[in-house]
Scaffold this motif. Structure first.
Motif, PDB file in Angstrom:
ATOM      1  N   LYS A   1     -16.373  55.725   9.084  1.00  0.00           N
ATOM      2  CA  LYS A   1     -17.044  54.368   9.724  1.00  0.00           C
ATOM      3  C   LYS A   1     -16.016  53.337   9.958  1.00  0.00           C
ATOM      4  O   LYS A   1     -16.507  52.527  10.928  1.00  0.00           O
ATOM      5  CB  LYS A   1     -18.061  53.809   8.323  1.00  0.00           C
ATOM      6  CG  LYS A   1     -19.068  54.756   8.285  1.00  0.00           C
ATOM      7  CD  LYS A   1     -20.105  54.109   7.135  1.00  0.00           C
ATOM      8  CE  LYS A   1     -21.210  55.472   6.628  1.00  0.00           C
ATOM      9  NZ  LYS A   1     -22.156  54.992   5.740  1.00  0.00           N
ATOM     10  N   LEU A   2     -14.992  52.945   9.147  1.00  0.00           N
ATOM     11  CA  LEU A   2     -14.178  51.709   9.248  1.00  0.00           C
ATOM     12  C   LEU A   2     -12.673  52.059  10.144  1.00  0.00           C
ATOM     13  O   LEU A   2     -12.077  51.086  10.455  1.00  0.00           O
ATOM     14  CB  LEU A   2     -13.773  50.955   8.224  1.00  0.00           C
ATOM     15  CG  LEU A   2     -15.225  50.400   7.482  1.00  0.00           C
ATOM     16  CD1 LEU A   2     -14.853  50.108   6.010  1.00  0.00           C
ATOM     17  CD2 LEU A   2     -15.581  49.116   8.289  1.00  0.00           C
ATOM     18  N   GLY A   3     -12.499  53.315  10.147  1.00  0.00           N
ATOM     19  CA  GLY A   3     -11.143  53.687  10.897  1.00  0.00           C
ATOM     20  C   GLY A   3     -10.191  54.368   9.797  1.00  0.00           C
ATOM     21  O   GLY A   3     -10.173  53.903   8.516  1.00  0.00           O
ATOM     22  N   ALA A   4      -9.731  55.228  10.189  1.00  0.00           N
ATOM     23  CA  ALA A   4      -8.785  56.078   9.143  1.00  0.00           C
ATOM     24  C   ALA A   4      -7.518  55.253   8.770  1.00  0.00           C
ATOM     25  O   ALA A   4      -6.835  55.511   7.740  1.00  0.00           O
ATOM     26  CB  ALA A   4      -8.257  57.419   9.793  1.00  0.00           C
ATOM     27  N   ASP A   5      -7.331  54.286   9.551  1.00  0.00           N
ATOM     28  CA  ASP A   5      -5.912  53.391   9.142  1.00  0.00           C
ATOM     29  C   ASP A   5      -6.162  52.272   7.986  1.00  0.00           C
ATOM     30  O   ASP A   5      -5.093  51.757   7.710  1.00  0.00           O
ATOM     31  CB  ASP A   5      -5.477  52.508  10.394  1.00  0.00           C
ATOM     32  CG  ASP A   5      -6.616  51.639  11.103  1.00  0.00           C
ATOM     33  OD1 ASP A   5      -7.795  52.191  11.011  1.00  0.00           O
ATOM     34  OD2 ASP A   5      -6.272  50.325  11.378  1.00  0.00           O
ATOM     35  N   LEU A   6      -7.450  52.361   7.668  1.00  0.00           N
ATOM     36  CA  LEU A   6      -7.693  51.052   6.698  1.00  0.00           C
ATOM     37  C   LEU A   6      -7.438  51.429   5.257  1.00  0.00           C
ATOM     38  O   LEU A   6      -7.321  50.499   4.612  1.00  0.00           O
ATOM     39  CB  LEU A   6      -9.288  50.672   6.865  1.00  0.00           C
ATOM     40  CG  LEU A   6      -9.668  49.671   6.098  1.00  0.00           C
ATOM     41  CD1 LEU A   6      -9.162  48.145   6.800  1.00  0.00           C
ATOM     42  CD2 LEU A   6     -11.306  49.416   5.915  1.00  0.00           C
TER      43      LEU A   6
END
Length: 227
Positions: free
Chosen positions: A207-212
């Motif tokens: 939902k928020l991005g794999a980099d987070l």
């Protein structure tokens, strides 16, 4: 002071399991209602939202995943029961709003511990937030309204995902062990359910991005944002 009994809705079509769960929860002091199919579960929640719902995945009428989709606006904590220890099924359940899951067969002692932990978390979430919010890089967490934005775009999180993200945001770039997350976010005394943490982390990344969120293999997770 009047003691208010907590209400639990058990949605299970296998009568022996439903009866055993109901007996154990009533012995713990809960008021318990039992229904055996998807439409009856949605109707029961609409009529009188319980404090918590124990929900089987495989149900007549329509399944537990569809039940979750139809009651998302009620914000009822959901403990999902599944007959298969399949990560994909569990991720789908968490994505549609389940807060926790257990695989059959399960221990009644563990079940009641999970119920108490979920209710404690629900009570904590309903309490006034200690601070209005957190801003870390392009991530904004409004604790009072329980809303999350990334890059100015609002992202819908389940209650458990929100609590997990908030916990990690309280110590950015610091690795938090899975066992500590289970203890402090889920409120579990035992730490045997680390896959639960992994599944919720995957939901946050989706939902928020794999980099987070950074994984430290064999240890835990860290929120990778600027302070």
């Amino acid at each position: 002071m009047e003691i208010v009994e907590r209400r639990v809705l058990v949605v299970e079509d296998e009568r022996a399991i439903a009866d055993a769960v109901a007996v154990r929860l009533r012995a713990e002091g809960f008021l318990v209602q039992v229904v055996g199919d998807g439409p009856s579960a949605v109707a029961a929640v609409r009529q009188a939202p319980p404090d918590l719902m124990i929900l089987d995945v495989m149900l007549p009428g329509f399944d537990g995943l569809e039940v979750c989709r139809r009651i998302q606006d009620q914000r009822v904590p959901v403990l999902m029961l599944t007959a298969r220890d399949d990560e994909t099924d569990q991720l789908v359940g968490l994505a549609v709003g389940a807060d926790d899951y257990m695989v059959k067969p399960f221990s009644m002692r563990v079940l009641t511990a999970r119920v108490h932990a979920l209710l404690r978390r629900a009570d904590k979430a309903a309490a006034p937030a200690p601070s209005p919010g957190v801003r870390l890089g392009d991530l904004e967490i409004n604790q009072a309204e329980r809303r999350v934005l990334r890059g100015g775009v609002e992202v819908h999180l389940t209650p458990t995902e929100f609590d997990l993200l908030t916990h990690l945001a309280g110590r950015p770039r610091t690795v938090v062990p899975r066992e500590r997350l289970l203890s402090e976010v889920w409120g579990w005394a035992d730490t045997s359910g680390t896959r639960t943490v992994d599944s919720h982390i995957k939901g946050l990344r989706r939902k928020l991005g794999a980099d987070l969120i950074r994984t430290v293999h064999g240890v835990g997770y860290a929120l990778e944002v600027d302070r």
